[in-house]
Enzyme design. Structure first.
Site, PDB file in Angstrom:
ATOM      1  N   ASP A 106       0.829  -1.290  -0.046  1.00 43.75           N
ATOM      2  CA  ASP A 106       0.026   0.093  -0.078  1.00 43.75           C
ATOM      3  C   ASP A 106       0.973   1.022   0.207  1.00 43.75           C
ATOM      4  O   ASP A 106       1.844   1.284  -0.762  1.00 43.75           O
ATOM      5  CB  ASP A 106      -0.951  -0.215   1.106  1.00 43.75           C
ATOM      6  CG  ASP A 106      -1.846   1.155   1.388  1.00 43.75           C
ATOM      7  OD1 ASP A 106      -2.961   1.175   0.543  1.00 43.75           O
ATOM      8  OD2 ASP A 106      -1.695   2.043   2.101  1.00 43.75           O
ATOM      9  N   HIS A 120      -7.417  -6.479  -0.584  1.00 46.01           N
ATOM     10  CA  HIS A 120      -6.321  -5.392  -0.673  1.00 46.01           C
ATOM     11  C   HIS A 120      -5.160  -5.928   0.516  1.00 46.01           C
ATOM     12  O   HIS A 120      -3.864  -5.286   0.408  1.00 46.01           O
ATOM     13  CB  HIS A 120      -6.598  -3.901  -0.282  1.00 46.01           C
ATOM     14  CG  HIS A 120      -5.633  -2.746  -0.260  1.00 46.01           C
ATOM     15  ND1 HIS A 120      -5.066  -2.528  -1.278  1.00 46.01           N
ATOM     16  CD2 HIS A 120      -5.276  -2.030   0.722  1.00 46.01           C
ATOM     17  CE1 HIS A 120      -4.148  -1.500  -0.921  1.00 46.01           C
ATOM     18  NE2 HIS A 120      -4.257  -1.239   0.381  1.00 46.01           N
TER      19      HIS A 120
END
Length: 325
Positions: free
Chosen positions: A101, A302
């Site tokens: 991320d 994610h």
């Protein structure tokens, strides 16, 4: 919770908290938002057991690491400086750098700016995103005409952090679940996203809070994350987003830059970032000539290293051992 070695280093004018295990070549694991060193809990000991010195820091503004007060203290050059300074404070001259991320978004410029130090690069969830010709603020304006775009929503100081801090545990569960593979597979929940949401809603209203925790997240995990953010607050972590325009202004020298070190990209096939960064994902081989692997992990969203730790660990270890030198 497993016992870890917790340490502190002073680098780039801040005190950085990190967890360390193992001996051997240095591997630096950099987390994203809204996480901490703990997001690598399934990797730290697994990689250390295979002959690596694994260090997972709380990045600037997170956990027990210092959180400078000014928005501009969270620009990308400072964030890269933290990583370079930490490597030096650890007594090392180089490291394998792995980021997830926002950690990936800092790992990429770190690789560009210090190729001598960061000799191999792993990017998780966010592909290398070369500097674009249009400043981020202009793109935010275009993408937020009909709905809020979360990065645009985060720009007003104090706004989103005040929402998130009303109920820290609930907010974290909402973010973690809404970005996960389980949410993306759910026939109703998949209709919601915090990446883009109704203009009449607050950010926290866009989060799905499940009745039961996803399989990869325990009560102990969520309690730990909540305790970290109750300590640090959300201001420092959100300030990373408030520097995207400043980062663009400060890095014209990175136009056209390519990551030439051996690199790997790993993401979940259900990660919403794949849509946001579709072109960057498609162009990875061009922009990262040293790319050794481009992996989509089935059923993962994610939080790929937390959702599918076994697959991620196997891919990272193979890359560490066999990635082109």
């Amino acid at each position: 919770m497993k016992k870890y070695q917790h340490r502190f280093a002073y680098a780039n004018r801040i005190r950085i908290h990190y967890v360390e295990e193992g001996e051997g070549p240095l591997v630096l694991l950099c987390h994203g938002w809204p996480e901490s060193w703990y997001s690598w809990r399934h990797q730290i000991n697994a990689l250390a057991a295979q002959g690596y010195r694994v260090v997972a820091p709380d990045q600037r503004g997170y956990g027990l690491t210092d959180a400078p007060p000014r928005v501009e203290d969270y620009g990308v050059l400072q964030l890269v400086g933290d990583l370079a300074g930490l490597v030096q404070e650890l007594g090392e001259s180089n490291a394998i750098l792995v980021g997830h991320d926002w950690g990936a978004m800092v790992a990429a410029p770190a690789a560009l700016l210090r190729p001598d130090m960061f000799t191999k690069v792993g990017l998780l969830s966010v592909p290398y995103m070369p500097r674009r010709p249009v400043r981020p603020a202009a793109r935010f304006h275009m993408s937020s005409q009909e709905k809020h775009f979360y990065q645009e929503y985060f720009q007003q100081v104090g706004k989103v952090e005040s929402e998130l801090e009303i109920d820290v545990r609930r907010s974290l569960l909402g973010v973690l679940y809404t970005g996960s593979g389980e949410c993306r597979k759910h026939p109703e929940h998949r209709k919601s996203s915090f990446l883009s949401f109704d203009k009449r809603k607050h950010f926290v209203d866009s989060l799905i809070v499940p009745d039961a925790l996803p399989e990869w997240l325990t009560d102990e995990d969520l309690d730990f994350y909540a305790s970290e953010f109750k300590h640090s607050g959300f201001r420092g972590p959100i300030n990373w987003y408030r520097n995207v325009d400043r980062n663009w202004e400060n890095t014209p020298f990175l136009d056209g830059a390519k990551i030439r070190q051996p690199a790997i990209f790993i993401t979940g096939e259900l990660d919403g970032v794949l849509k946001m960064a579709a072109k960057e994902y498609e162009d990875l081989e061009t922009n990262v000539p040293g790319l050794c692997g481009k992996h989509l992990i089935k059923d993962a969203g994610h939080w790929v290293q937390q959702e599918k730790p076994g697959e991620v660990n196997a891919l990272l270890l193979d890359f560490f051992r066999n990635g082109a030198e």
